[in-house]
Design a protein around this motif. Structure first.
Motif, PDB file in Angstrom:
ATOM      1  N   ILE A 153      -2.701   7.687  20.088  1.00  0.00           N
ATOM      2  CA  ILE A 153      -2.354   9.066  20.505  1.00  0.00           C
ATOM      3  C   ILE A 153      -1.116   9.182  19.861  1.00  0.00           C
ATOM      4  O   ILE A 153      -0.126   8.564  20.234  1.00  0.00           O
ATOM      5  N   VAL A 154      -0.848  10.054  18.881  1.00  0.00           N
ATOM      6  CA  VAL A 154       0.502  10.457  18.293  1.00  0.00           C
ATOM      7  C   VAL A 154       1.074  11.519  19.036  1.00  0.00           C
ATOM      8  O   VAL A 154       0.551  12.589  19.397  1.00  0.00           O
ATOM      9  N   ASN A 155       2.249  11.358  19.335  1.00  0.00           N
ATOM     10  CA  ASN A 155       3.002  12.266  20.245  1.00  0.00           C
ATOM     11  C   ASN A 155       4.156  12.945  19.548  1.00  0.00           C
ATOM     12  O   ASN A 155       5.080  12.124  19.088  1.00  0.00           O
ATOM     13  N   GLY A 156       4.622  14.244  19.513  1.00  0.00           N
ATOM     14  CA  GLY A 156       5.754  14.924  19.185  1.00  0.00           C
ATOM     15  C   GLY A 156       6.133  16.015  20.002  1.00  0.00           C
ATOM     16  O   GLY A 156       5.192  16.579  20.563  1.00  0.00           O
ATOM     17  N   ARG A 157       7.228  16.739  19.629  1.00  0.00           N
ATOM     18  CA  ARG A 157       7.551  18.104  20.341  1.00  0.00           C
ATOM     19  C   ARG A 157       6.849  19.063  19.939  1.00  0.00           C
ATOM     20  O   ARG A 157       6.564  20.101  20.720  1.00  0.00           O
ATOM     21  N   THR A 158       6.414  19.285  18.720  1.00  0.00           N
ATOM     22  CA  THR A 158       5.812  20.552  18.139  1.00  0.00           C
ATOM     23  C   THR A 158       4.221  20.062  17.671  1.00  0.00           C
ATOM     24  O   THR A 158       4.348  19.060  16.846  1.00  0.00           O
ATOM     25  N   GLN A 159       3.538  21.125  17.506  1.00  0.00           N
ATOM     26  CA  GLN A 159       2.143  20.783  17.304  1.00  0.00           C
ATOM     27  C   GLN A 159       2.281  20.608  15.619  1.00  0.00           C
ATOM     28  O   GLN A 159       1.560  19.917  14.835  1.00  0.00           O
ATOM     29  N   GLU A 203      -8.919   5.937  14.689  1.00  0.00           N
ATOM     30  CA  GLU A 203      -9.024   6.715  15.786  1.00  0.00           C
ATOM     31  C   GLU A 203      -8.027   7.424  16.185  1.00  0.00           C
ATOM     32  O   GLU A 203      -7.253   6.543  16.737  1.00  0.00           O
ATOM     33  N   LEU A 204      -7.773   8.453  15.993  1.00  0.00           N
ATOM     34  CA  LEU A 204      -6.450   9.216  16.042  1.00  0.00           C
ATOM     35  C   LEU A 204      -6.244  10.336  16.886  1.00  0.00           C
ATOM     36  O   LEU A 204      -7.371  11.439  16.816  1.00  0.00           O
ATOM     37  N   THR A 205      -5.610  10.718  17.756  1.00  0.00           N
ATOM     38  CA  THR A 205      -5.424  11.913  18.692  1.00  0.00           C
ATOM     39  C   THR A 205      -4.039  12.463  18.478  1.00  0.00           C
ATOM     40  O   THR A 205      -2.982  11.500  18.542  1.00  0.00           O
ATOM     41  N   GLY A 206      -3.805  13.630  18.519  1.00  0.00           N
ATOM     42  CA  GLY A 206      -2.435  14.278  18.572  1.00  0.00           C
ATOM     43  C   GLY A 206      -1.942  14.947  20.147  1.00  0.00           C
ATOM     44  O   GLY A 206      -2.871  15.637  20.390  1.00  0.00           O
ATOM     45  N   VAL A 207      -1.053  14.730  20.471  1.00  0.00           N
ATOM     46  CA  VAL A 207      -0.664  15.678  21.656  1.00  0.00           C
ATOM     47  C   VAL A 207       0.871  15.955  21.561  1.00  0.00           C
ATOM     48  O   VAL A 207       1.766  15.288  21.306  1.00  0.00           O
ATOM     49  N   ALA A 252      -3.990   3.600  22.663  1.00  0.00           N
ATOM     50  CA  ALA A 252      -2.481   3.393  22.654  1.00  0.00           C
ATOM     51  C   ALA A 252      -1.541   4.757  22.570  1.00  0.00           C
ATOM     52  O   ALA A 252      -2.287   5.588  21.936  1.00  0.00           O
ATOM     53  N   ILE A 253      -0.763   4.842  23.292  1.00  0.00           N
ATOM     54  CA  ILE A 253       0.223   5.963  23.189  1.00  0.00           C
ATOM     55  C   ILE A 253       1.554   5.711  22.611  1.00  0.00           C
ATOM     56  O   ILE A 253       2.189   4.573  23.180  1.00  0.00           O
ATOM     57  N   VAL A 254       2.117   6.321  21.552  1.00  0.00           N
ATOM     58  CA  VAL A 254       3.370   6.038  21.197  1.00  0.00           C
ATOM     59  C   VAL A 254       4.104   7.229  21.256  1.00  0.00           C
ATOM     60  O   VAL A 254       3.748   8.340  20.588  1.00  0.00           O
ATOM     61  N   THR A 255       5.167   7.273  22.039  1.00  0.00           N
ATOM     62  CA  THR A 255       5.930   8.796  22.100  1.00  0.00           C
ATOM     63  C   THR A 255       6.795   8.490  21.114  1.00  0.00           C
ATOM     64  O   THR A 255       7.193   7.729  20.597  1.00  0.00           O
ATOM     65  N   GLY A 256       7.157  10.085  20.527  1.00  0.00           N
ATOM     66  CA  GLY A 256       7.941  10.223  19.485  1.00  0.00           C
ATOM     67  C   GLY A 256       7.402   9.627  18.314  1.00  0.00           C
ATOM     68  O   GLY A 256       8.231   8.862  17.338  1.00  0.00           O
ATOM     69  N   ARG A 273       6.369   6.605  13.948  1.00  0.00           N
ATOM     70  CA  ARG A 273       5.185   7.021  13.044  1.00  0.00           C
ATOM     71  C   ARG A 273       4.653   5.624  12.379  1.00  0.00           C
ATOM     72  O   ARG A 273       3.610   5.387  12.319  1.00  0.00           O
ATOM     73  N   ALA A 274       5.877   4.648  12.013  1.00  0.00           N
ATOM     74  CA  ALA A 274       5.242   3.253  11.455  1.00  0.00           C
ATOM     75  C   ALA A 274       4.567   2.351  12.564  1.00  0.00           C
ATOM     76  O   ALA A 274       3.507   1.770  12.457  1.00  0.00           O
ATOM     77  N   ILE A 275       4.940   2.738  13.722  1.00  0.00           N
ATOM     78  CA  ILE A 275       4.284   2.141  14.957  1.00  0.00           C
ATOM     79  C   ILE A 275       2.849   2.531  15.256  1.00  0.00           C
ATOM     80  O   ILE A 275       1.894   1.774  15.183  1.00  0.00           O
ATOM     81  N   ALA A 276       2.674   3.692  15.192  1.00  0.00           N
ATOM     82  CA  ALA A 276       1.434   4.551  15.219  1.00  0.00           C
ATOM     83  C   ALA A 276       0.425   3.917  14.408  1.00  0.00           C
ATOM     84  O   ALA A 276      -0.540   3.425  14.537  1.00  0.00           O
ATOM     85  N   GLU A 277       1.046   3.990  12.947  1.00  0.00           N
ATOM     86  CA  GLU A 277       0.161   3.521  11.700  1.00  0.00           C
ATOM     87  C   GLU A 277      -0.254   1.926  12.133  1.00  0.00           C
ATOM     88  O   GLU A 277      -1.342   1.598  11.740  1.00  0.00           O
ATOM     89  N   GLY A 278       0.620   1.123  12.507  1.00  0.00           N
ATOM     90  CA  GLY A 278       0.541  -0.366  12.644  1.00  0.00           C
ATOM     91  C   GLY A 278      -0.536  -0.627  13.808  1.00  0.00           C
ATOM     92  O   GLY A 278      -1.473  -1.383  13.429  1.00  0.00           O
ATOM     93  N   LEU A 279      -0.409   0.277  14.874  1.00  0.00           N
ATOM     94  CA  LEU A 279      -1.421  -0.078  16.076  1.00  0.00           C
ATOM     95  C   LEU A 279      -2.723   0.380  15.386  1.00  0.00           C
ATOM     96  O   LEU A 279      -3.881  -0.128  15.763  1.00  0.00           O
ATOM     97  N   ALA A 280      -2.946   1.449  14.658  1.00  0.00           N
ATOM     98  CA  ALA A 280      -4.189   1.987  14.166  1.00  0.00           C
ATOM     99  C   ALA A 280      -4.715   0.949  13.189  1.00  0.00           C
ATOM    100  O   ALA A 280      -5.967   0.811  13.172  1.00  0.00           O
ATOM    101  N   ARG A 281      -3.875   0.492  12.432  1.00  0.00           N
ATOM    102  CA  ARG A 281      -4.283  -0.661  11.250  1.00  0.00           C
ATOM    103  C   ARG A 281      -5.086  -1.632  11.925  1.00  0.00           C
ATOM    104  O   ARG A 281      -5.822  -2.259  11.578  1.00  0.00           O
TER     105      ARG A 281
END
Length: 264
Positions: free
Chosen positions: A35-41, A59-63, A10-14, A21-29
């Motif tokens: 894949i967590v995405n944001g504008r800055t590292q 299983e998390l990755t950041g972009v 799964a990719i969650v933009t922003g 952030r809550a969606i990313a956690e929910g999908l990971a759960r």
């Protein structure tokens, strides 16, 4: 109902804060590789730390990539070339005076709130169709139907998101790929929570009082008479991404607390 997304990417933009952030956690759960995405590292790394503290086996990755630009989207695609689930959450809102805005402000907001989702869907959906399974969720808003006079540009972009979502669902009909939009109402997300905090400080009241004041003056039709939590919105998104939601597509799924006075 137990939602399991093991083996899905799964990719969650922003997704470094707020609803994303809550969606990313929910999908990971639910077992998805997210894949967590944001504008800055810096923001991406902070979000990864927070989620890993709660879900150490996730299983998390950041972009880090600014999906408001073609170049940022290209960076995302290079680092995350495939996805089974795409949640187009990236977006923002800002109070403004319609008559004082210039074209650049409208165009900048459109690039982030609309074109980021257009670009990511254009890239990821063809492979979903090819594999015969995929889930795409666009984050719209009740403001896309109930246009707020204090940020008309935001309402317009969220109406556009509804149109893109429905049109894309029509385009991929019968392929095993579902496309839906989720419409939050007033939510304790990072942006709105910061607005309420600033209002409370300005008026010398508690944030809870500022929120109630906002509901009474700007969203008096709310049936829950409070702001939703980011997790409440995320729950709807996770369902729309699930195997169980296979017959839900082309829909505008409301998590608006009943703000919209409509039975459809």
């Amino acid at each position: 109902m137990k939602i399991e997304l093991n083996g899905r990417k799964a990719i969650v933009t922003g997704s470094t804060a707020g609803i994303g952030r809550a969606i990313a956690e929910g999908l990971a759960r639910a077992g998805a590789a997210v894949i967590v995405n944001g504008r800055t590292q810096e923001r991406v790394d902070a979000a990864l730390r927070e989620i890993r503290a709660i879900l150490p086996n996730a299983e998390l990755t950041g972009v880090a990539a600014d999906v408001a630009t073609p170049e940022g989207c290209a960076d995302l695609f290079a680092q995350a070339p495939v996805a089974d689930i795409l949640v187009n959450n990236a977006g923002t809102a800002r109070l403004n005076d319609f008559f004082a805005q210039d074209d650049s402000e409208w165009l900048d907001l459109f690039q982030l709130n609309v074109m980021s989702g257009v670009r990511t869907a254009r890239y990821y959906v063809p492979n979903m169709v090819k594999q015969g399974w995929g889930r795409v969720v666009f984050l719209s808003s009740e403001s896309g139907l109930n246009i707020p006079k204090e940020m008309i540009d935001y309402g317009v972009t969220k109406t556009a998101v509804l149109a893109v979502s429905r049109g894309l669902a029509e385009l991929v009909a019968g392929t095993g790929v579902t496309i839906n939009a989720v419409l939050p109402g007033p939510t304790n997300s990072e942006i709105l929570s910061n607005w309420m905090k600033a209002t409370a400080q300005e008026q010398g009241i508690r944030q809870e009082q500022a929120e109630q004041q906002f509901l009474k003056t700007s969203r008096p039709t709310s049936l829950i008479s409070r702001f939703a939590t980011t997790n409440e919105v995320a729950n709807m998104v996770v369902y729309a991404c699930s195997e169980q939601a296979s017959a839900t597509t082309g829909a505008a799924l409301r998590v608006d607390g009943g703000v919209l006075r409509s039975i459809a």
